[in-house]
Scaffold this motif. Structure first.
Motif, PDB file in Angstrom:
ATOM      1  N   ARG A  77       0.837  -1.209   0.000  1.00 17.94           N
ATOM      2  CA  ARG A  77       0.000   0.000   0.000  1.00 17.94           C
ATOM      3  C   ARG A  77       0.868   1.253   0.000  1.00 17.94           C
ATOM      4  O   ARG A  77       0.504   2.264  -0.607  1.00 17.94           O
ATOM      5  N   VAL A  78       2.035   1.177   0.646  1.00 20.18           N
ATOM      6  CA  VAL A  78       2.936   2.321   0.742  1.00 20.18           C
ATOM      7  C   VAL A  78       3.971   2.314  -0.379  1.00 20.18           C
ATOM      8  O   VAL A  78       4.179   3.329  -1.043  1.00 20.18           O
ATOM      9  N   THR A  79       4.603   1.167  -0.596  1.00 20.81           N
ATOM     10  CA  THR A  79       5.728   1.114  -1.532  1.00 20.81           C
ATOM     11  C   THR A  79       5.306   1.056  -2.999  1.00 20.81           C
ATOM     12  O   THR A  79       6.029   1.531  -3.863  1.00 20.81           O
ATOM     13  N   GLU A  80       4.148   0.452  -3.277  1.00 24.11           N
ATOM     14  CA  GLU A  80       3.668   0.346  -4.656  1.00 24.11           C
ATOM     15  C   GLU A  80       2.167   0.644  -4.682  1.00 24.11           C
ATOM     16  O   GLU A  80       1.344  -0.215  -5.015  1.00 24.11           O
ATOM     17  N   ALA A  81       1.856   1.877  -4.339  1.00 29.12           N
ATOM     18  CA  ALA A  81       0.460   2.288  -4.182  1.00 29.12           C
ATOM     19  C   ALA A  81      -0.357   2.082  -5.459  1.00 29.12           C
ATOM     20  O   ALA A  81      -1.533   1.700  -5.385  1.00 29.12           O
ATOM     21  N   ARG A  82       0.237   2.303  -6.611  1.00 26.72           N
ATOM     22  CA  ARG A  82      -0.501   2.149  -7.868  1.00 26.72           C
ATOM     23  C   ARG A  82      -0.933   0.692  -8.070  1.00 26.72           C
ATOM     24  O   ARG A  82      -2.070   0.418  -8.448  1.00 26.72           O
ATOM     25  N   ILE A  83      -0.035  -0.246  -7.799  1.00 29.56           N
ATOM     26  CA  ILE A  83      -0.368  -1.665  -7.925  1.00 29.56           C
ATOM     27  C   ILE A  83      -1.440  -2.032  -6.911  1.00 29.56           C
ATOM     28  O   ILE A  83      -2.389  -2.754  -7.224  1.00 29.56           O
ATOM     29  N   TYR A  84      -1.300  -1.515  -5.698  1.00 31.48           N
ATOM     30  CA  TYR A  84      -2.300  -1.780  -4.662  1.00 31.48           C
ATOM     31  C   TYR A  84      -3.674  -1.292  -5.123  1.00 31.48           C
ATOM     32  O   TYR A  84      -4.671  -2.003  -5.000  1.00 31.48           O
ATOM     33  N   ASP A  85      -3.732  -0.078  -5.655  1.00 29.13           N
ATOM     34  CA  ASP A  85      -5.008   0.487  -6.100  1.00 29.13           C
ATOM     35  C   ASP A  85      -5.607  -0.314  -7.254  1.00 29.13           C
ATOM     36  O   ASP A  85      -6.822  -0.559  -7.291  1.00 29.13           O
ATOM     37  N   LEU A  86      -4.777  -0.724  -8.203  1.00 33.41           N
ATOM     38  CA  LEU A  86      -5.264  -1.539  -9.319  1.00 33.41           C
ATOM     39  C   LEU A  86      -5.832  -2.863  -8.817  1.00 33.41           C
ATOM     40  O   LEU A  86      -6.908  -3.298  -9.250  1.00 33.41           O
ATOM     41  N   ALA A  87      -5.110  -3.501  -7.902  1.00 30.46           N
ATOM     42  CA  ALA A  87      -5.559  -4.787  -7.356  1.00 30.46           C
ATOM     43  C   ALA A  87      -6.865  -4.621  -6.588  1.00 30.46           C
ATOM     44  O   ALA A  87      -7.785  -5.434  -6.719  1.00 30.46           O
ATOM     45  N   LYS A  88      -6.965  -3.566  -5.813  1.00 25.36           N
ATOM     46  CA  LYS A  88      -8.177  -3.315  -5.031  1.00 25.36           C
ATOM     47  C   LYS A  88      -9.380  -3.079  -5.957  1.00 25.36           C
ATOM     48  O   LYS A  88     -10.469  -3.611  -5.708  1.00 25.36           O
ATOM     49  N   ASP A  89      -9.183  -2.311  -7.014  1.00 22.51           N
ATOM     50  CA  ASP A  89     -10.266  -2.050  -7.967  1.00 22.51           C
ATOM     51  C   ASP A  89     -10.728  -3.339  -8.647  1.00 22.51           C
ATOM     52  O   ASP A  89     -11.935  -3.579  -8.790  1.00 22.51           O
ATOM     53  N   LEU A  90      -9.768  -4.167  -9.054  1.00 25.96           N
ATOM     54  CA  LEU A  90     -10.124  -5.424  -9.718  1.00 25.96           C
ATOM     55  C   LEU A  90     -10.809  -6.374  -8.735  1.00 25.96           C
ATOM     56  O   LEU A  90     -11.759  -7.070  -9.088  1.00 25.96           O
ATOM     57  N   TRP A  91     -10.353  -6.378  -7.494  1.00 27.82           N
ATOM     58  CA  TRP A  91     -10.982  -7.186  -6.443  1.00 27.82           C
ATOM     59  C   TRP A  91     -12.450  -6.767  -6.276  1.00 27.82           C
ATOM     60  O   TRP A  91     -13.331  -7.611  -6.146  1.00 27.82           O
ATOM     61  N   GLN A  92     -12.713  -5.476  -6.306  1.00 19.44           N
ATOM     62  CA  GLN A  92     -14.086  -4.975  -6.195  1.00 19.44           C
ATOM     63  C   GLN A  92     -14.928  -5.438  -7.385  1.00 19.44           C
ATOM     64  O   GLN A  92     -16.102  -5.783  -7.224  1.00 19.44           O
ATOM     65  N   ASP A  93     -14.334  -5.451  -8.576  1.00 23.88           N
ATOM     66  CA  ASP A  93     -15.052  -5.940  -9.759  1.00 23.88           C
ATOM     67  C   ASP A  93     -15.450  -7.406  -9.578  1.00 23.88           C
ATOM     68  O   ASP A  93     -16.555  -7.806  -9.948  1.00 23.88           O
ATOM     69  N   ILE A  94     -14.553  -8.194  -9.011  1.00 21.98           N
ATOM     70  CA  ILE A  94     -14.861  -9.610  -8.758  1.00 21.98           C
ATOM     71  C   ILE A  94     -16.007  -9.732  -7.761  1.00 21.98           C
ATOM     72  O   ILE A  94     -16.910 -10.547  -7.945  1.00 21.98           O
TER      73      ILE A  94
END
Length: 104
Positions: A77-94
């Motif tokens: 969440r801190v070191t690679e926030a963009r990847i975290y945000d992408l993963a969270k968005d895709l998780w929500q889609d699922i």
């Protein structure tokens, strides 16, 4: 992956999925044995790509497994926030797909 993208642009979903499925074991193997990934991808980005590819082919359970590795890691969440945000968005889609009756 690039071949799959070409089929996506051509509108050939069947061939796109065929090549996405071929990419999965290659990314999985790279994750196991590599320390430096093509184009300087981080290991976390490779995990996200595995989640995204599985999502695209409709394997939501496997996708969720990969994405949860990213979402559950507080450091990402801190070191690679963009990847975290992408993963969270895709998780929500699922989650939305599952609530509407979609399965893996």
């Amino acid at each position: 992956m690039r071949i799959a993208w070409m089929y996506r642009y051509a509108g050939d979903k069947e061939k796109e999925n065929e090549y996405l499925k071929k990419a999965i074991p290659l990314y999985e193997e790279a994750l196991k044995v590599e320390r430096a990934y093509a184009g300087n991808l981080s290991g976390n980005m490779v995990v996200y790509l595995l989640g995204a590819i599985n999502f695209l082919i409709g394997d939501y359970d496997t996708s969720a497994t990969h994405l949860s590795r990213i979402i559950s890691d507080k450091n990402i969440r801190v070191t690679e926030a963009r990847i975290y945000d992408l993963a969270k968005d895709l998780w929500q889609d699922i989650r939305v797909i599952r609530k509407s009756g979609g399965n893996s």
